[in-house]
Structures are given as C-alpha cells and as structure tokens.
Design a protein around this motif. Structure first.
Motif, PDB file in Angstrom:
ATOM      1  N   TYR A  49      -0.033   1.573   8.615  1.00  0.00           N
ATOM      2  CA  TYR A  49       1.044   2.051   7.756  1.00  0.00           C
ATOM      3  C   TYR A  49       2.402   2.050   8.454  1.00  0.00           C
ATOM      4  N   GLU A  71       4.583   7.407   1.102  1.00  0.00           N
ATOM      5  CA  GLU A  71       3.538   7.850   0.177  1.00  0.00           C
ATOM      6  C   GLU A  71       2.471   6.771   0.067  1.00  0.00           C
ATOM      7  N   GLU A  72       1.227   7.166   0.249  1.00  0.00           N
ATOM      8  CA  GLU A  72       0.103   6.234   0.100  1.00  0.00           C
ATOM      9  C   GLU A  72      -0.099   5.987  -1.396  1.00  0.00           C
ATOM     10  N   ALA A  92       1.914  10.283   3.747  1.00  0.00           N
ATOM     11  CA  ALA A  92       1.318   9.774   4.989  1.00  0.00           C
ATOM     12  C   ALA A  92       2.249   9.993   6.177  1.00  0.00           C
ATOM     13  N   LYS A 141      -4.344   2.599  10.197  1.00  0.00           N
ATOM     14  CA  LYS A 141      -4.351   1.859   8.925  1.00  0.00           C
ATOM     15  C   LYS A 141      -3.229   0.826   8.844  1.00  0.00           C
ATOM     16  N   ARG A 160       0.788  -1.235   0.000  1.00  0.00           N
ATOM     17  CA  ARG A 160       0.000   0.000   0.000  1.00  0.00           C
ATOM     18  C   ARG A 160       0.818   1.281   0.000  1.00  0.00           C
ATOM     19  N   LEU A 161       2.140   1.158   0.089  1.00  0.00           N
ATOM     20  CA  LEU A 161       2.985   2.334   0.287  1.00  0.00           C
ATOM     21  C   LEU A 161       4.184   2.353  -0.650  1.00  0.00           C
ATOM     22  N   PHE A 174      -3.779   9.315   8.960  1.00  0.00           N
ATOM     23  CA  PHE A 174      -3.467   7.967   8.479  1.00  0.00           C
ATOM     24  C   PHE A 174      -3.316   6.952   9.618  1.00  0.00           C
TER      25      PHE A 174
END
Length: 177
Positions: free
Chosen positions: A107, A70-71, A78, A105, A11-12, A102
């Motif tokens: 992350y 970065e998303e 993020a 999530k 996701r990143l 964020f």
C-alpha cells in the motif's frame, strides 16, 4: 471547508482526513512499531488528535498535505500519505505512514506513486524529497520503488535522516518506459 482532491489507485482511495477517521488514525499512531522512525515513540491519544488536526490544517494553510489512505475493499483507514512542507522544513516532501495491520500489502508504494504523479503532473513540482531514518529499511524500500534515490542527508528535529529525491524529469522518464 477545504476539500482535498481524491486520488484513486486499484486498491486505495486517497482522500481528506475526516473526523470519523480519528479512532483508526489514533490506533495507528499509538503503535510503537509504526512510529518507531518518525515520532520515535507512540503518540498518546491526545497527541494523536493534535497530529491529526495538524495534518488537516496543513491542507488549509498550504493547499496540499496528507491524504487518508482508505482501503477500497473494506473502507478502513490504512494510513496516511502525502505532502509536508511546514515552515523551516528542508524541502517539499512526500511521506507515508501505514498501519501495521496493512504492512506487506504494497500500500505504501501504491499510495506514494499516486502522490508523486499528482505532485509532478498536477502541481508541477520540479522535485520531491522524502526524509527517511537510515535504519528504516521498509521506508527506504518504498522510496526506491517509487524511483527516489539518496541525494544527501540532514538533521530534522534532532535526528539524522537521509534525503531521498526524484526530479520531475526522472519521474517522466520512468513513466515513459
């Protein structure tokens, strides 16, 4: 111009901070809740710029540093995650800061795992630490999710912090499971 390696997770995208990231970077670091356990207060816009420039400069001086997180779905910044070891620092550290928007999530652990993998597999580091305020439960949870455990405590910039640590052997054993 120095270019940091780009790391990608499901996701990143972890990439070098760039000038176009500054507005989002400043917004993240001007939030009291985000900086509560790191800077202990929000950063002003000017201090955010100085901090931003320091993060970029660390790459040029050490050959490693913090990546922009970065998303992938939106292209938005993020937060930041990466390595920190300025002169006089206790040891080679992996740290993370994610913007409040964020949070929740996953992350931070996703990005941190990519950093640890890079640190152990590419940089061949024997161990990596994370320095965490004892009251920062969210950051402690991230450290534990990536396999770190408490190895002691120290004082950094006048504040007591826990030293979370994982060795290359521990990382390899966990990765083989």
């Amino acid at each position: 111009m120095f270019e940091a390696p780009v790391l990608t997770t499901p996701r990143l995208r972890l990439r070098m901070l760039q000038d176009s990231d500054f507005e989002e970077y400043a917004a993240i670091h001007m939030d009291d809740e985000v900086t509560r356990y790191t800077a202990r207060t929000h950063l002003t816009r000017f201090d955010s710029w100085r901090h931003f420039a320091t993060m970029v400069g660390h790459w040029h001086l050490r050959g490693y540093g913090f990546w922009a997180v970065e998303e992938l779905a939106t292209g938005r910044l993020a937060g930041r995650v990466g390595f920190w070891n300025p002169d006089g620092w206790p040891d080679f550290e992996c740290g993370w800061t994610i913007g409040r928007e964020f949070w929740g999530k996953g992350y931070a652990p996703e990005a941190a795992r990519a950093c640890f993998r890079y640190g152990f597999e590419v940089m061949q580091r024997p161990h990596i630490i994370s320095l965490i305020d004892p009251e920062n439960r969210a950051s402690i949870a991230v450290a534990e999710k990536v396999g770190e455990s408490v190895a002691g405590e120290t004082e950094v910039l006048g504040h007591r912090v826990l030293i979370y640590k994982i060795t290359a052997a521990e990382w390899a054993a966990a990765a083989s499971r």
